[in-house]
Design a protein around this motif. Structure first.
Motif, PDB file in Angstrom:
ATOM      1  N   GLU A  98       0.811  -1.216   0.000  1.00 14.47           N
ATOM      2  CA  GLU A  98       0.000   0.000   0.000  1.00 14.47           C
ATOM      3  C   GLU A  98       0.847   1.270   0.000  1.00 14.47           C
ATOM      4  N   THR A  99       2.168   1.127   0.041  1.00 15.02           N
ATOM      5  CA  THR A  99       3.040   2.301   0.051  1.00 15.02           C
ATOM      6  C   THR A  99       2.888   3.090  -1.241  1.00 15.02           C
ATOM      7  N   ALA A 100       2.741   4.398  -1.127  1.00 14.15           N
ATOM      8  CA  ALA A 100       2.585   5.247  -2.315  1.00 14.15           C
ATOM      9  C   ALA A 100       2.961   6.675  -1.988  1.00 14.15           C
ATOM     10  N   LEU A 101       3.361   7.407  -3.016  1.00 12.20           N
ATOM     11  CA  LEU A 101       3.591   8.837  -2.862  1.00 12.20           C
ATOM     12  C   LEU A 101       2.274   9.580  -2.991  1.00 12.20           C
ATOM     13  N   ASP A 102       2.070  10.562  -2.135  1.00 10.85           N
ATOM     14  CA  ASP A 102       0.945  11.474  -2.267  1.00 10.85           C
ATOM     15  C   ASP A 102       1.448  12.660  -3.089  1.00 10.85           C
ATOM     16  N   PHE A 103       1.189  12.618  -4.393  1.00  4.08           N
ATOM     17  CA  PHE A 103       1.778  13.603  -5.290  1.00  4.08           C
ATOM     18  C   PHE A 103       1.272  15.019  -5.038  1.00  4.08           C
ATOM     19  N   GLU A 104       0.125  15.149  -4.415  1.00  3.45           N
ATOM     20  CA  GLU A 104      -0.350  16.483  -4.053  1.00  3.45           C
ATOM     21  C   GLU A 104       0.563  17.124  -3.017  1.00  3.45           C
ATOM     22  N   LYS A 105       1.168  16.291  -2.169  1.00  4.99           N
ATOM     23  CA  LYS A 105       2.023  16.806  -1.099  1.00  4.99           C
ATOM     24  C   LYS A 105       3.500  16.818  -1.465  1.00  4.99           C
ATOM     25  N   VAL A 106       3.852  16.200  -2.586  1.00  5.22           N
ATOM     26  CA  VAL A 106       5.240  16.213  -3.039  1.00  5.22           C
ATOM     27  C   VAL A 106       5.652  17.638  -3.390  1.00  5.22           C
ATOM     28  N   ARG A 107       6.843  18.015  -2.980  1.00  2.00           N
ATOM     29  CA  ARG A 107       7.431  19.280  -3.408  1.00  2.00           C
ATOM     30  C   ARG A 107       8.747  18.977  -4.114  1.00  2.00           C
ATOM     31  N   VAL A 108       8.844  19.412  -5.357  1.00  2.00           N
ATOM     32  CA  VAL A 108      10.076  19.200  -6.112  1.00  2.00           C
ATOM     33  C   VAL A 108      11.011  20.393  -5.965  1.00  2.00           C
ATOM     34  N   SER A 109      10.527  21.451  -5.356  1.00  3.22           N
ATOM     35  CA  SER A 109      11.370  22.576  -4.955  1.00  3.22           C
ATOM     36  C   SER A 109      10.817  23.112  -3.644  1.00  3.22           C
ATOM     37  N   ARG A 110      11.709  23.678  -2.836  1.00  3.37           N
ATOM     38  CA  ARG A 110      11.283  24.138  -1.513  1.00  3.37           C
ATOM     39  C   ARG A 110      12.148  25.307  -1.077  1.00  3.37           C
ATOM     40  N   GLY A 111      11.506  26.395  -0.701  1.00  2.00           N
ATOM     41  CA  GLY A 111      12.255  27.556  -0.268  1.00  2.00           C
ATOM     42  C   GLY A 111      11.343  28.709   0.106  1.00  2.00           C
ATOM     43  N   SER A 112      11.924  29.842   0.440  1.00  4.77           N
ATOM     44  CA  SER A 112      11.177  30.981   0.952  1.00  4.77           C
ATOM     45  C   SER A 112      10.811  32.017  -0.114  1.00  4.77           C
ATOM     46  N   LEU A 113      11.258  31.831  -1.338  1.00  2.08           N
ATOM     47  CA  LEU A 113      10.912  32.764  -2.410  1.00  2.08           C
ATOM     48  C   LEU A 113       9.397  32.752  -2.622  1.00  2.08           C
ATOM     49  N   THR A 114       8.816  33.904  -2.911  1.00  5.97           N
ATOM     50  CA  THR A 114       7.369  33.992  -3.137  1.00  5.97           C
ATOM     51  C   THR A 114       6.940  33.012  -4.228  1.00  5.97           C
ATOM     52  N   PRO A 115       5.962  32.144  -3.946  1.00  6.09           N
ATOM     53  CA  PRO A 115       5.559  31.114  -4.913  1.00  6.09           C
ATOM     54  C   PRO A 115       4.646  31.653  -6.007  1.00  6.09           C
ATOM     55  N   ALA A 116       4.238  30.749  -6.893  1.00  7.26           N
ATOM     56  CA  ALA A 116       3.361  31.105  -8.005  1.00  7.26           C
ATOM     57  C   ALA A 116       1.971  31.483  -7.492  1.00  7.26           C
ATOM     58  N   LEU A 117       1.302  32.347  -8.238  1.00  9.10           N
ATOM     59  CA  LEU A 117      -0.050  32.780  -7.910  1.00  9.10           C
ATOM     60  C   LEU A 117      -0.993  32.393  -9.039  1.00  9.10           C
ATOM     61  N   ASP A 118      -2.147  31.806  -8.661  1.00 11.00           N
ATOM     62  CA  ASP A 118      -3.187  31.431  -9.639  1.00 11.00           C
ATOM     63  C   ASP A 118      -2.616  30.569 -10.761  1.00 11.00           C
ATOM     64  N   ASP A 134       1.297  37.135 -12.865  1.00 10.80           N
ATOM     65  CA  ASP A 134       2.578  37.766 -12.557  1.00 10.80           C
ATOM     66  C   ASP A 134       2.445  38.521 -11.232  1.00 10.80           C
ATOM     67  N   ASN A 135       3.054  37.979 -10.198  1.00  4.99           N
ATOM     68  CA  ASN A 135       2.999  38.614  -8.870  1.00  4.99           C
ATOM     69  C   ASN A 135       4.369  39.137  -8.460  1.00  4.99           C
ATOM     70  N   SER A 136       5.099  39.654  -9.451  1.00  4.24           N
ATOM     71  CA  SER A 136       6.474  40.105  -9.199  1.00  4.24           C
ATOM     72  C   SER A 136       6.550  41.344  -8.308  1.00  4.24           C
ATOM     73  N   ASP A 137       5.407  41.937  -7.954  1.00  2.97           N
ATOM     74  CA  ASP A 137       5.408  43.065  -7.022  1.00  2.97           C
ATOM     75  C   ASP A 137       5.043  42.617  -5.607  1.00  2.97           C
ATOM     76  N   THR A 138       5.036  41.282  -5.381  1.00  2.72           N
ATOM     77  CA  THR A 138       4.647  40.740  -4.083  1.00  2.72           C
ATOM     78  C   THR A 138       5.850  40.120  -3.380  1.00  2.72           C
ATOM     79  N   GLY A 139       6.041  40.463  -2.107  1.00  2.00           N
ATOM     80  CA  GLY A 139       7.144  39.883  -1.347  1.00  2.00           C
ATOM     81  C   GLY A 139       8.476  40.102  -2.031  1.00  2.00           C
ATOM     82  N   ASP A 140       9.265  39.018  -2.150  1.00  3.56           N
ATOM     83  CA  ASP A 140      10.570  39.122  -2.798  1.00  3.56           C
ATOM     84  C   ASP A 140      10.553  38.619  -4.236  1.00  3.56           C
ATOM     85  N   ALA A 141       9.344  38.463  -4.801  1.00  2.00           N
ATOM     86  CA  ALA A 141       9.224  37.994  -6.181  1.00  2.00           C
ATOM     87  C   ALA A 141       9.721  39.050  -7.153  1.00  2.00           C
ATOM     88  N   LEU A 142      10.433  38.589  -8.189  1.00  2.70           N
ATOM     89  CA  LEU A 142      10.913  39.467  -9.246  1.00  2.70           C
ATOM     90  C   LEU A 142      10.448  38.945 -10.599  1.00  2.70           C
TER      91      LEU A 142
END
Length: 230
Positions: A98-118, A134-142
């Motif tokens: 029954e072992t399986a990955l929960d792909f909804e919870k998988v993160r292939v990248s992880r960090g504090s940079l502002t994430p994607a929006l919508d 484009d949320n490049s005016d939010t947090g530290d997003a560029l």
């Protein structure tokens, strides 16, 4: 009980605590007692080994992506090991068969940079088409942040990705897929990293298809559409 034959600094024979002494060809030696493990294959151990194997089988084909995606979470260990620890703790379910990955919870990248929006993705005509606000005016997003896109084929256990598919300011990116992937079970991710590669955003799972039960068929409840960041 051990016997000391030549004073406190001499050799000894027999067992003293967890050490065994002896003599071979006039040479004195000591060795530690072997640890007696009564059951090295307990249910808990077997479960952990199965979960570890599930994570490793996934990560080993996306290692170059993970080296960037987890570079800020090494914490004294490799990015690969950091990703392994995270997935084992948060993204694996079940034991044994029954072992399986929960792909909804998988993160292939992880960090504090502002994430994607919508963010969303559409898979058709041999391409995965990504879109976001484009949320490049939010947090530290560029606007120059690089879009990191990854598509994992669950049926084939294969992956395609691009760590610089576009910029945050583009608000779109495309990834060409191998022939036949349109109709197969996919897990699709989007993340960002800064232009200099020093900062990374948490990835978001945009598509998580159920694995087909029959060749060419799909399970009920398959997620056909794109997702959005929660």
């Amino acid at each position: 009980m051990g016997t000391i034959k030549q004073g406190i600094l001499g050799g000894f024979s027999g067992r003293v605590g967890t050490v065994v002494g002896g003599t071979w060809k006039s040479v004195h030696y000591m060795r530690a007692l072997a640890i007696n493990i009564k059951d090295a294959r307990t249910d808990k151990q077997l479960c952990q080994r199965g979960r570890f194997s599930e994570v490793v089988n996934f990560l080993k084909i996306i290692t170059p992506f993970i080296r960037i995606g987890y570079r800020n979470y090494e914490q004294g260990k490799s990015a690969y090991n950091a990703a392994t620890s995270y997935l084992l703790k948060y993204a694996v379910t079940g034991c044994g068969e029954e072992t399986a990955l929960d792909f909804e919870k998988v993160r292939v990248s992880r960090g504090s940079l502002t994430p994607a929006l919508d963010a969303a993705v559409a898979v058709e005509n041999g391409k995965a088409s990504f879109s976001w606000t484009d949320n490049s005016d939010t947090g530290d997003a560029l606007a120059t942040d690089q879009a990191m896109v990854l598509v994992y084929n669950k049926d084939r256990q294969e992956v395609v990705y691009n760590v610089a598919a576009g910029t945050r300011g583009d608000a779109t990116a495309e990834l060409t897929l191998p022939t036949g992937w349109d109709s197969e079970a996919l897990a699709v991710y989007l993340g960002f990293c800064s232009e200099d590669g020093e900062r990374v955003a948490n990835s978001v799972c945009l598509k998580n298809d159920a694995v087909s039960t029959e060749p060419g068929g799909t399970d009920e409840g398959e997620d056909e559409g794109g997702g959005s960041m929660g």
